[in-house]
Scaffold this active site. Sequence first.
Site, PDB file in Angstrom:
ATOM      1  N   CYS A 227       0.847  -1.195   0.000  1.00  0.00           N
ATOM      2  CA  CYS A 227       0.000   0.000   0.000  1.00  0.00           C
ATOM      3  C   CYS A 227       0.879   1.240   0.000  1.00  0.00           C
ATOM      4  CB  CYS A 227      -0.946   0.008   1.201  1.00  0.00           C
ATOM      5  SG  CYS A 227      -0.090   0.160   2.787  1.00  0.00           S
TER       6      CYS A 227
ATOM      7  N   ASP B 101      17.765  29.851 -26.407  1.00  0.00           N
ATOM      8  CA  ASP B 101      16.518  29.827 -25.635  1.00  0.00           C
ATOM      9  C   ASP B 101      16.657  29.051 -24.332  1.00  0.00           C
ATOM     10  OD1 ASP B 101      15.101  31.197 -27.681  1.00  0.00           O
ATOM     11  OD2 ASP B 101      14.846  29.314 -28.774  1.00  0.00           O
TER      12      ASP B 101
ATOM     13  N   ASP C 200      13.383  26.712 -29.273  1.00  0.00           N
ATOM     14  CA  ASP C 200      14.046  25.576 -29.916  1.00  0.00           C
ATOM     15  C   ASP C 200      15.543  25.742 -30.050  1.00  0.00           C
ATOM     16  OD1 ASP C 200      14.022  27.599 -31.886  1.00  0.00           O
ATOM     17  OD2 ASP C 200      14.173  26.092 -33.469  1.00  0.00           O
TER      18      ASP C 200
ATOM     19  N   ASP D 281       9.309  31.861 -28.574  1.00  0.00           N
ATOM     20  CA  ASP D 281      10.427  32.319 -29.385  1.00  0.00           C
ATOM     21  C   ASP D 281       9.929  32.450 -30.828  1.00  0.00           C
ATOM     22  OD1 ASP D 281      13.170  32.730 -30.268  1.00  0.00           O
ATOM     23  OD2 ASP D 281      13.043  30.693 -31.045  1.00  0.00           O
TER      24      ASP D 281
ATOM     25  N   CYS E  27       3.571   1.688   2.706  1.00  0.00           N
ATOM     26  CA  CYS E  27       4.850   1.003   2.457  1.00  0.00           C
ATOM     27  C   CYS E  27       5.781   1.921   1.664  1.00  0.00           C
ATOM     28  CB  CYS E  27       4.624  -0.284   1.676  1.00  0.00           C
ATOM     29  SG  CYS E  27       3.605  -1.507   2.504  1.00  0.00           S
TER      30      CYS E  27
END
Length: 750
Positions: free
Chosen positions: A19, A649, A645, A440, A22
Amino acid sequence: MNNQTEFEQTTLQITGMTCAACAARIEKGLNRLPGVNQATVNFTMETAMVDFDHAHVSVADLTQKVEQLGYHANEKRSEEAVAIDKQREIKQKKQQLLLSALLSLPLLWSMVSHFSFTSWIYIPEFLMNPWVQLALATPVQFVIGRSFYIGAYKALRNRSANMDVLVVLGTSAAYLYSLYKTIDWSTAVEAHGHAKHAPDLYYETSAILITLILLGKWFEVLAKGRSSEAIKKLLGLQAKTANVIRDGELLTLPIEAVIVGDHVIVKPGDKIPVDGQVIEGYSTIDESMLTGESIPVDKQAGDTVIGGTVNRNGSLTIQATKVGAETALAQIIKVVEDAQGSKAPIQRVADVISGIFVPIVVGIALVTFIVWFLWVTPGEFAHALEKAIAVLVIACPCALGLATPTSIMAGSGRAAEYGILFKGGEQLETLHKINTVVLDKTGTVTKGKPELTDILLAEGLAAQGLNETRVLQLIASAENHSEHPLASAIVTGLVAKGVTLLAVEQFQAIPGFGIQAKVDGSEILIGTRRLLQREGIAISSSVSAAMEALENDGKTAMLAVIDSHYAGLVAVADTIKESSREAVAGLLQAGIEVIMLTGDNERTAQAIAKQAGITRVIAEVLPDGKAAEIKKLQAEGKLVAMVGDGINDAPAIATADVGIAIGTGADIAMEAADVTLMRGELTSITEAIAMSRRTMANIKQNLVWALGYNTLGIPVAAIGLLAPWVAGAAMALSSVSVVLNALRLQRAKL
């Protein structure tokens, strides 16, 4: 601990957890070890992700700690080995369930005799014999239920409590009380010499409870298997073998044997086994697994290919550039695994509750017994015991432990099928709160593949000892060493016009300004107005006017200087992606502010923004200033997602509340990002936000159900409205219902 410490990360496979309590105990134990920076235990995936300092603690120390806590741990094995173990576990639980049900059904049959409305049902007399019932219940209690006793013992030995403790307390109380009544009945029979009426026994209660709990565990294991379908699908994309040319021979080798530099033959219809570059041949490649685009992409010599994509028609020879764990597909699988094994902040609620839940429930059960025994049905030990057992069983916190991780697994897995990779549960949770998206420009809003559109050379070049051919050669040669998409457009355009490239003696990129190079003895500067201003080089008003006209048309113009003299300008145009306008409209409709952040000049930026439907633009920002702009927005109280990208950036992506990288961009941007969009289309942003919102809604539904179930179930059981076996069935159903609700995310349409 020193903040500069570089932590290693390992993933342990944990077995024996029953459970959420644990998982919480293991996590707490690992985090207390010196040298452990952070440990996160995922109950659903049965894993522990640990960041640790190898100088202070080893993997062996980590596994030993888990063993001390009463569980088993190994370094994470291959998915195939884990899958085999999972199938073995499912088979074992099924066998246990069938045997337990076979022994429990006769006891259930005998229980029917206690109800007046079932008097018409035939019940064999021997089933009413207490010794027969004892013989049926004992194997269920101590053989099939042995794992519950072991788990409870280990938990109590470590001064904690888990679901096993509740199960053992409830079933043992019913079994031992029945055993006492059986012995008492047998003694009375021997003393009086005749058969005494059989007493009310609860063997069926303990046996049926164990059977129902095993049923719930079996369903749980099956459902957990389904929740990792995304990993299985990704693993299925990997090629198993590769046709490699070595020493002039064509060998079919296991994919693990391929090394960087190998020449690999890919036949029509085959999966490409590794990331590489085409050195011979022409074909079309189905890259839908990576980009989501169903239209095959043409590939020829010089083009890159990704492992896992499918070669459609022609034969290709590729040179392996990335193999094994370095391939794009392997990295995607790792990101999805990490995301599914991570923990969302909302799970802290469940962890806190699970950590204190069992002791509280035991206390409530004890109070329930006392109240019933002393006041409600004075002296009726059996009735009081039954109510206490029902409280213990109904309160098992399995559903609470499954509520968050199953949703994270299903949600992140489904997102991966759409080419959206979340780094972890925290990012999956945070994204749904975002109210501002910063985009961007180049390669994000635009295609990132600009074309050369204009060349305007300075007058009087001859006076400088130059001609048109020489100027264009110098510009093309200098730009050929730049990685910027605009530079590539200039070089491609000039080479197409017949310009030949010269040797470059020196080269330096000046972020935010342009480039500086020495070509064939000439000093070259190419870049923005700011670059020329910094170097003290003036341009005429007519050149400025020409630049403004180009920029108003959405073109980017760059000035060229040769040996400290202005020599001309070149302009390129980058068109917006077809999906940009649709994506921006979708974000605005969702109530999210959209801002474009770019190092380009104001006029060009505004022209591009207008085409995309963006009204707010932050232009002429140097790469190191982008992160500062994100901080300014955050200071305004905005929760910001930065989408980019390029290498420039990465700082802004890392600074934002959620960093989003376009998967077709630079590796460093993807490493800094919290979310990677493999398709490279901005519509994936709205899909990622939608997936985040659906996943969080699903988690909240699960938590409300799990907490509400226990909150309502405990008092209902305490006042005597639930028989223990009904409570057991409800407990099993609650866990299964939570998992099935989470699995709905696997069918979500974005």
